[in-house]
Design a protein around this motif. Structure first.
Motif, mmCIF file in Angstrom:
data_model
loop_
_atom_site.group_PDB
_atom_site.id
_atom_site.type_symbol
_atom_site.label_atom_id
_atom_site.label_comp_id
_atom_site.label_asym_id
_atom_site.label_seq_id
_atom_site.Cartn_x
_atom_site.Cartn_y
_atom_site.Cartn_z
ATOM 1 N N SER A 1 0.841 -1.202 0.000
ATOM 2 C CA SER A 1 0.000 0.000 0.000
ATOM 3 C C SER A 1 0.874 1.249 0.000
ATOM 4 O O SER A 1 2.070 1.175 0.313
ATOM 5 N N GLY A 2 0.255 2.378 -0.310
ATOM 6 C CA GLY A 2 0.956 3.658 -0.212
ATOM 7 C C GLY A 2 1.332 3.960 1.228
ATOM 8 O O GLY A 2 2.388 4.538 1.502
ATOM 9 N N THR A 3 0.465 3.565 2.149
ATOM 10 C CA THR A 3 0.737 3.796 3.569
ATOM 11 C C THR A 3 1.985 3.024 4.003
ATOM 12 O O THR A 3 2.851 3.560 4.714
ATOM 13 N N LEU B 1 5.039 4.813 2.790
ATOM 14 C CA LEU B 1 5.405 5.956 3.637
ATOM 15 C C LEU B 1 6.089 5.488 4.920
ATOM 16 O O LEU B 1 7.078 6.088 5.366
ATOM 17 N N THR C 1 -4.420 16.919 3.827
ATOM 18 C CA THR C 1 -4.142 15.644 3.162
ATOM 19 C C THR C 1 -5.027 14.565 3.746
ATOM 20 O O THR C 1 -5.776 14.791 4.690
ATOM 21 N N PHE C 2 -4.918 13.386 3.177
ATOM 22 C CA PHE C 2 -5.558 12.192 3.715
ATOM 23 C C PHE C 2 -4.748 11.725 4.926
ATOM 24 O O PHE C 2 -3.526 11.877 4.955
ATOM 25 N N ALA D 1 -3.616 9.080 5.877
ATOM 26 C CA ALA D 1 -2.539 8.093 5.642
ATOM 27 C C ALA D 1 -1.176 8.749 5.467
ATOM 28 O O ALA D 1 -0.155 8.080 5.608
ATOM 29 N N THR D 2 -1.143 10.057 5.154
ATOM 30 C CA THR D 2 0.144 10.754 5.068
ATOM 31 C C THR D 2 0.770 10.874 6.453
ATOM 32 O O THR D 2 1.987 10.744 6.610
ATOM 33 N N ASP E 1 4.811 12.639 -0.941
ATOM 34 C CA ASP E 1 3.636 11.773 -0.998
ATOM 35 C C ASP E 1 2.955 12.039 -2.338
ATOM 36 O O ASP E 1 2.141 12.961 -2.469
ATOM 37 N N ALA F 1 1.033 9.897 -3.832
ATOM 38 C CA ALA F 1 0.005 8.848 -3.930
ATOM 39 C C ALA F 1 -1.049 9.184 -4.984
ATOM 40 O O ALA F 1 -1.578 8.302 -5.651
ATOM 41 N N GLU F 2 -1.352 10.484 -5.113
ATOM 42 C CA GLU F 2 -2.426 10.908 -6.024
ATOM 43 C C GLU F 2 -1.861 11.457 -7.330
ATOM 44 O O GLU F 2 -2.626 11.915 -8.182
ATOM 45 N N SER G 1 0.597 5.438 -4.628
ATOM 46 C CA SER G 1 -0.438 4.488 -4.201
ATOM 47 C C SER G 1 -1.161 3.937 -5.423
ATOM 48 O O SER G 1 -1.396 4.660 -6.392
ATOM 49 N N ASN H 1 -4.128 2.183 -4.832
ATOM 50 C CA ASN H 1 -5.419 1.824 -4.263
ATOM 51 C C ASN H 1 -6.490 1.917 -5.366
ATOM 52 O O ASN H 1 -6.267 2.539 -6.398
ATOM 53 N N GLY I 1 -2.178 -1.352 -3.355
ATOM 54 C CA GLY I 1 -0.726 -1.449 -3.456
ATOM 55 C C GLY I 1 -0.093 -0.081 -3.427
ATOM 56 O O GLY I 1 -0.791 0.941 -3.365
ATOM 57 N N TRP J 1 -10.174 17.334 1.737
ATOM 58 C CA TRP J 1 -9.690 16.704 2.975
ATOM 59 C C TRP J 1 -9.831 17.649 4.167
ATOM 60 O O TRP J 1 -9.544 18.842 4.053
HETATM 61 C C1 LIG Z 1 -4.350 7.166 -1.037
HETATM 62 C C2 LIG Z 1 -3.386 8.017 -0.307
HETATM 63 C C3 LIG Z 1 -2.428 7.493 0.572
HETATM 64 C C4 LIG Z 1 -2.412 6.065 1.005
HETATM 65 O O1 LIG Z 1 -2.320 5.122 0.032
HETATM 66 P P1 LIG Z 1 -2.901 3.647 0.293
HETATM 67 O O2 LIG Z 1 -2.380 2.889 -0.879
HETATM 68 O O3 LIG Z 1 -4.386 3.751 0.312
HETATM 69 O O4 LIG Z 1 -2.344 3.149 1.585
HETATM 70 C C5 LIG Z 1 -1.507 8.346 1.138
HETATM 71 N N1 LIG Z 1 -1.523 9.654 0.888
HETATM 72 C C6 LIG Z 1 -2.427 10.216 0.068
HETATM 73 C C7 LIG Z 1 -2.369 11.680 -0.175
HETATM 74 C C8 LIG Z 1 -3.405 9.420 -0.534
HETATM 75 O O5 LIG Z 1 -4.336 9.990 -1.312
#
Ligand SMILES: *Cc1c(COP(=O)(O)O)cnc(C)c1O
Length: 376
Positions: free
Chosen positions: A57-59, A62, A83-84, A86-87, A161, A163-164, A185, A187, A197, A323
């Motif tokens: 995962s992206g998490t 990180l 942010t989300f 998960a950051t 990050d 991820a997006e 990410s 996801n 992933g 967010w």
């Molecule tokens: C989706 C996302 C993550 C986490 O990624 P996952 O693959 O869902 O764990 C982290 N940071 C940001 C900004 C995200 O949008």
């Protein structure tokens, strides 16, 4: 309209099954295998990063990034507030202290001025921050030149990050390749997906190798099971990497489609003076993962934004607010924050619109009409 419009649904290319079948045929049903090696190689080719590690995962990416940079208890990490969650959470996993940094109003990402205020404050009390985590929100690259300058000047690690932001560019170079480490990410809702992933990118092979070791239970390179460090089970499966390979083949097409969504939305709504979109500065190329807008110049903007969100969702159109900043979350409100409430305002006035790559122009028309009729 009869069908539900989703915010950002997965969109398969049709090329994924070939790689999945290869995995089945060769019996690599495991978190190792040829799809993983190839996916990592293809990620490097696409992003221009020297090295890549695919993970679950992206998490997880990180978390591994912080560990690879040696961030631990006692350390301060300066993290974008808007942010989300998960950051920020991985900062807690390693026992470090997150300090939140506000946004600027152009790209909506980390404000370089607020960042420098925070760095100076911590230097003045003898606590040099260990790392900065910048986010490229909704695919829009942050003010990287200014942020990189500060990280260099004060010798602080930078984690991106992204991820997006797969496919986004800053001055011709792919997002995720500017920091000491970048993360992606895959996801289900992101611009390409492996069902779930992520990946870590770096030009420094030492960080990638350290992360690969930690992601594989930190097993020492000897024949028996020898362990000196706490490790994790964070590797991506060879099946998921196969999905990723089929998706990566069409990532540029997905970026074009997302950018076309943005063009349709802004073509319809730009003339309304109450509406501002996230801006793409000169030299910046956003993948426009989500089209996001802010309602302003209206005394009742917050009511407006809420009205529009309610109306859209009532009509089976999945849309979300921007967010909620980390420094306003019950989880993190006790932590220090530097800034001027830009991120709070974006949260209160902001909306993310459906941005999937299977949207019809007629869907966007329909959505824009609902927005325009609920503005006041
Ligand atoms: C989706 C996302 C993550 C986490 O990624 P996952 O693959 O869902 O764990 C982290 N940071 C940001 C900004 C995200 O949008």
């Amino acid at each position: 309209m009869k069908y539900k419009i989703y915010l950002s649904p997965p969109h398969m290319s049709g090329r994924e099954m070939k790689y999945i079948e290869e995995a089945f045929d060769s019996n690599w049903i495991a978190p190792v295998g040829p799809n993983i090696d190839a996916f990592e190689e293809e990620l490097c080719q696409y992003t221009g990063s020297r090295h890549a590690l695919s993970v679950s995962s992206g998490t997880a990416a990180l978390h591994l990034a912080l560990l690879a940079l040696g961030v631990g208890p006692e350390d301060i990490v300066l993290c974008q507030s808007l942010t989300f969650v998960a950051t920020a959470n991985p900062i807690m996993y390693v026992g470090a202290t997150p300090v939140f940094i506000d946004s600027e109003s152009v790209t909506w990402n980390m404000c370089p001025n607020a960042l420098e205020d925070a760095i100076r404050h911590y230097l003045s009390i003898g606590k040099k921050p260990k790392a900065v985590i910048v986010v490229h929100l909704y695919g829009m690259p942050a003010m990287l030149r200014e942020i990189l300058y500060l990280c260099k000047k004060y010798e602080i690690y930078l984690i991106e990050d992204a991820a997006e932001a797969l496919g986004s560019e800053y001055q011709g170079r792919k997002a995720g390749t500017f920091g000491d480490i970048g993360i992606l990410s895959f996801n289900g809702n992101k611009i390409i997906t492996t069902s779930g992933g992520g990946a870590m990118l770096s030009d420094n092979v030492k960080y990638i190798e350290r992360a690969r070791f930690l992601a594989t239970q930190a097993r020492e390179p000897v024949l028996h099971y020898e362990h000196q460090t706490v490790g994790y089970n964070y590797r991506m499966s060879n099946i998921c990497a196969g999905i990723g390979r089929g998706q990566l083949e069409v990532v540029d097409e997905r970026v074009r489609q997302r950018r076309a969504n943005f063009q349709f939305y802004s073509g319809h709504l730009d003339k309304l003076q109450e509406i501002n979109f996230q801006k793409e500065p000169i030299g910046v190329f956003s993948n426009r993962w989500l089209t996001a807008l802010k309602i302003s110049k209206s005394p009742t903007y917050q009511k407006s934004a809420n009205n529009i969100l309610n109306e859209l969702n009532k009509n089976r159109i999945e849309s979300r607010s921007i967010w909620k900043p980390m420094h306003l979350q019950p989880l993190y409100c006790e932590h220090k924050y530097f800034g001027n409430n830009i991120s709070k305002e974006l949260f209160e006035k902001g909306i993310c619109l459906p941005s999937g790559t299977t949207l019809w122009e007629a869907d966007i028309d329909y959505i824009c009409n609902i927005i325009a009729s609920n503005l006041r």
